[in-house]
Design a protein around this motif. Structure first.
Motif: not given
Length: 472
Positions: A249-251, A436-438, A442-444, A424-430
Motif C-alpha cells: 500500500v503506497p505512502d 488520505e486514500n483519496k 489524486d496524486l497518482l 481517479l479518486a471517484q472511480i477507484a474509491g467509495r
C-alpha cells in the motif's frame, strides 16, 4: 500452481466464448423479433460482414471493464460493468451502421438488441459468478502493518471480495506486546487471551516475519503504508527469498516515485522523479477536450436541466442553482455551480459541515439528484469558464482544505492541477474512502496523467454513477 493456472485460463476462455455468443445471439433474436425466422439478405449479409467489428468492440469493452478475472467483485459491480458494456456496444453498433452504409440495422433492432443482451449476459454472468466462487479456492493472505491499519485493511480485503480473500493473520509493525497494548487501549474487540485483533490472529511482529511465512505459507502478503522503510525492506526481502507475491500500500513518498524514469550519471544508476503537475503541451489538449465535451454535454442535457429546474422550484422555495466557494488550481477560489439539493440556508446555524447519507437538510428531489449525480451537471458551466476540468481532483471548500492541510501537508499538492467533475479518486474509491486514500489517488492521477487516462476515467465514471457506494 500450474494446474490452478491452467484451470483459470480455461475458465477465462469459457467466459470469452460465451460472452461473444450471447452478444451475437442478442442481435439475432432482435432480428427475429423484427422479421420472423427469415431475415432478409439485405440485413443478414451486412450483419455477417460486420461480425468481426462487433466482436472486437465487445471483447474490448469486456476487458476494459475488467469482466475477465473479476470474481473478487461484488455482484453489484459486475452488473454495473455489464450495463456499461451493453451501452457502449450499442453505440459501437450504431457507429458501424453509419460507417458501412450497407449495414442495415433497423432502429427496432438497435433498441431491442441491447435489452436482450443485458438479460442474457446477466443470467449467464450471475450463474458464472456463483460457480467461479465455488471452483476458485480462497486466496490466503497475511497483512503486515501497525495494529489499527492492519486490522482495517484485513477487514476491507475480506468484505470487498466476498470471502475470495481470506486473511490468515496479522503481523504487527511495532513490538508485539507494545502494539497489542496500544490497540487494546483504543479498541473494544481486542481479545487479550487469544492475541487477536478484530477477530484475526496476530502471528507476531516484523522481527519474526520469516517464521510467520514458514508457518502460514500464504499466497500473498499485503504490506500497509505505515511501516517504517526498514521494516518494509525486511518484509519485501523475505518475500522475494521465498518467491511470495507482495503487495505494498503506497505512502505519499512511494507515490512520488511512481512513473520515475531510470537514468544514469556515468556508471551510477539514478531515478529521475517527475514533477507533480501536467506538462504544458498536454494542458492545451486537455483544455480543448474540456471545451468540446462540455459543450456537447450541455446541449444533450438541456431538456433534462429544464425538468430538474421545474422540480426544484415546485418542491421548495429558493433558487434552482446553488453556488459554493471552492478552490481549484494553485488554491484559486471560484464559485461551483450545482443544482440545489438542500433547503435554503442549510448551513446557517451549523456552519460548514459535510453532508451525511440521511441528512435531514436534503430535499426529496435533492436526494434523487445526488443519487443519480444529476446535481453535478451545472459544473459543465464551470468547465466552459475555465474554473474546472472534466477530469481532475474534486474541488474542496476552503474551510476543509485548511483543516486537511494541517493534518496532511501533502494535501496542497493536489491543487497542482485544475479541479475536475470526476477523477481517479471517484472511480477507484467509495463514498466512505478516507481523505488520505483519496489524496493518494489524486496524486497518482497527476503523476500518471495522459489523454488516454482521462478518457478511461470518463468511461469508468458511467459505471460509478450506477453504483451507490462509490465516491462522490
Amino acid at each position: 500452481m500450474q494446474i490452478l493456472n491452467r484451470k483459470t485460463l480455461l475458465f477465462k476462455l469459457l467466459f470469452v466464448l460465451v460472452d461473444i455468443f450471447l452478444i451475437h445471439l442478442g442481435y439475432l433474436l432482435a432480428f427475429f423479433m423484427k422479421f420472423g425466422w427469415t431475415i432478409p439478405d439485405e440485413n443478414l449479409t451486412p450483419y455477417l460482414n460486420t461480425w468481426p467489428g462487433l466482436t472486437l468492440s465487445a471483447l474490448s469493452l469486456f476487458y476494459f471493464y475488467k469482466l475477465y478475472g473479476g470474481y473478487r467483485w461484488r455482484w453489484g459491480e459486475v452488473f454495473a460493468s455489464l450495463v456499461c458494456v451493453i451501452l457502449f456496444q450499442a453505440m459501437a453498433a450504431m457507429a458501424l451502421s453509419f460507417l458501412f452504409r450497407g449495414f442495415a440495422f433497423p432502429r427496432t433492432v438497435l433498441l431491442t438488441a441491447p435489452l436482450i443482451q443485458l438479460v442474457l449476459l446477466s443470467l449467464w454472468r450471475r450463474a458464472a459468478w456463483h460457480l467461479e466462487r465455488r471452483l476458485q479456492e480462497a486466496v490466503r493472505v497475511i497483512v503486515v502493518g501497525q495494529p489499527h491499519e492492519a486490522a482495517a485493511l484485513a477487514e476491507k480485503l475480506e468484505a470487498a471480495t466476498d470471502g475470495a480473500i481470506r486473511v490468515a493473520g496479522l503481523v504487527v509493525g511495532a513490538d508485539l506486546q507494545t502494539g497489542l497494548s496500544e490497540y487494546h487501549d483504543k479498541a473494544d474487540n481486542y481479545d487479550k487471551h487469544c492475541s487477536t485483533l478484530a477477530g484475526w490472529p496476530v502471528l507476531g511482529d516484523v522481527s519474526g516475519f520469516n517464521g510467520c511465512l514458514d508457518t502460514v505459507n500464504p499466497d500473498k502478503i499485503f504490506v500497509c503504508s505505515s511501516l517504517s522503510q526498514e521494516q518494509k525492506v525486511e518484509v519485501v526481502y523475505a518475500c522475494v527469498d521465498r518467491d511470495k507475491k507482495v503487495l505494498l500500500v503506497p505512502d505519499l513518498y512511494g507515490i512520488m516515485l511512481a512513473q520515475a524514469r531510470l537514468d544514469q550519471v556515468d556508471d551510477v544508476p539514478v531515478f529521475t522523479i517527475g514533477r507533480l503537475n501536467i506538462p504544458e503541451e498536454s494542458l492545451i489538449i486537455k483544455r480543448l477536450m474540456d471545451i468540446v465535451l462540455s459543450m456537447i454535454a450541455v446541449i444533450i442535457t438541456a431538456p433534462l436541466n429544464i425538468l430538474v429546474a421545474v422540480a426544484i422550484k415546485l418542491e421548495t422555495p429558493g433558487p434552482v442553482f446553488y453556488l459554493q466557494k471552492r478552490l481549484t488550481l494553485q488554491g484559486k477560489p471560484f464559485y461551483l455551480y450545482k443544482f440545489r439539493t438542500m433547503v435554503v440556508n442549510a448551513e446557517q446555524e451549523s456552519g460548514p459541515v459535510l453532508a451525511t447519507e440521511k441528512d435531514p437538510r436534503i430535499t426529496r428531489v435533492g436526494r434523487f439528484l445526488r443519487g443519480t449525480r444529476i446535481d453535478e451537471i451545472p459544473q459543465l458551466l464551470n468547465v466552459l469558464k475555465g474554473d474546472m476540468s472534466i477530469v481532475g481532483p474534486r474541488p474542496e471548500r476552503p474551510f476543509f482544505v485548511n483543516e486537511l492541510i494541517k493534518d496532511t501537508p501533502e494535501y496542497a499538492y493536489r491543487m497542482n492541477v485544475k479541479s475536475g467533475i470526476t477523477g481517479l479518486a471517484q472511480i477507484a474509491g467509495r463514498y466512505s474512502t478516507s481523505p488520505e486514500n483519496k489524496l493518494k489517488y489524486d496524486l497518482l492521477y497527476t503523476k500518471s496523467y495522459s489523454l488516454s487516462r482521462d478518457l478511461a476515467i470518463l468511461l469508468q465514471t458511467v459505471k460509478v454513477i450506477l453504483m451507490k457506494d462509490r465516491a462522490s
